[in-house]
Design a protein around this motif. Structure first.
Motif, mmCIF file in Angstrom:
data_model
loop_
_atom_site.group_PDB
_atom_site.id
_atom_site.type_symbol
_atom_site.label_atom_id
_atom_site.label_comp_id
_atom_site.label_asym_id
_atom_site.label_seq_id
_atom_site.Cartn_x
_atom_site.Cartn_y
_atom_site.Cartn_z
ATOM 1 N N GLU A 117 0.824 -1.206 0.000
ATOM 2 C CA GLU A 117 0.000 0.000 0.000
ATOM 3 C C GLU A 117 0.861 1.259 0.000
ATOM 4 N N ARG A 122 -2.539 -0.835 -4.629
ATOM 5 C CA ARG A 122 -4.004 -1.004 -4.626
ATOM 6 C C ARG A 122 -4.677 0.085 -5.468
ATOM 7 N N LEU A 125 -4.558 -0.798 -9.080
ATOM 8 C CA LEU A 125 -5.466 -1.887 -9.445
ATOM 9 C C LEU A 125 -6.900 -1.419 -9.648
ATOM 10 N N ARG A 133 -8.431 -7.412 -11.339
ATOM 11 C CA ARG A 133 -8.070 -6.878 -10.027
ATOM 12 C C ARG A 133 -8.076 -8.002 -8.987
ATOM 13 N N ARG A 134 -9.099 -8.826 -9.047
ATOM 14 C CA ARG A 134 -9.236 -9.919 -8.069
ATOM 15 C C ARG A 134 -8.091 -10.920 -8.209
ATOM 16 N N ASP A 137 -4.826 -9.420 -6.966
ATOM 17 C CA ASP A 137 -4.867 -9.336 -5.515
ATOM 18 C C ASP A 137 -4.489 -10.687 -4.901
ATOM 19 N N LEU A 141 -0.687 -9.910 -3.984
ATOM 20 C CA LEU A 141 -0.812 -9.276 -2.677
ATOM 21 C C LEU A 141 -1.067 -10.292 -1.567
ATOM 22 N N ARG A 142 -1.683 -11.405 -1.914
ATOM 23 C CA ARG A 142 -1.970 -12.414 -0.893
ATOM 24 C C ARG A 142 -1.087 -13.647 -1.011
#
Length: 176
Positions: A117, A122, A125, A133-134, A137, A141-142
């Motif tokens: 961040e 984010r 995205l 985007r999903r 992510d 990011l995960r």
């Protein structure tokens, strides 16, 4: 244990494993140098030398002391193996492939308190399609694998790959 050349040859012909160790101790450095002069790469030279020593072991019965010294005969085998190695694609592939030791300086590990961040990931995205985007992510990011993301989104693996690629292309075109 140093042996005379004649004694060493006889023990090699008799398939005494210890004789191969003595052979390597006496001639290994010179043979490595002969290989290295051709391949010019330490890892390649070690690989070729190892293969060459097997050839020496297998073909020691064809050695003729009247034609050359043992070192000269073995060096010819090593040099020919090195030339064959360079002529193949294996040599070029080996030169392009970095070892883990060579790449240790390339790895940049983010500090433990780093959060994406901070650099606005984010926010970047937000302009993407929902699916893109999903998937980004989940993947970036995960820390999901592509297979895990496909299971989470309940879509085929190929779809996850397509969405990920499309999203990366779209992000690459964004002005930063």
């Amino acid at each position: 244990m140093a042996l005379s050349e004649q004694e060493l040859v006889q023990r090699l012909v008799n398939r005494e494993a210890r004789a191969m160790t003595v052979f390597y101790q006496q001639y290994g450095r010179a043979l490595h140098a002969a290989v290295w002069r051709v391949v010019r790469n330490q890892q390649c030279a070690e690989d070729v030398l190892q293969e060459s020593l097997v050839k020496v072991w297998v073909s020691i019965g064809s050695y003729d002391a009247a034609q050359s010294r043992l070192l000269t005969w073995a060096a010819t085998i090593c040099r020919n193996a090195a030339i064959d190695y360079v002529r193949t694609g294996r040599h070029r592939a080996q030169l392009r492939t970095a070892t883990l030791e060579d790449t240790s300086g390339w790895q940049f590990v983010a500090p433990p308190d780093f959060r994406p961040e901070h650099i606005g990931v984010r926010e970047l995205l937000v302009g993407l399609r929902y699916e893109h985007r999903r998937v980004l992510d989940l993947l970036y990011l995960r820390g999901y694998t592509q297979l895990e993301a496909a299971e989470e989104l309940q879509v085929p693996l190929g779809t996850v790959k397509t969405w990920s690629l499309g999203a990366r292309h779209q992000l690459a075109r964004l002005p930063l």
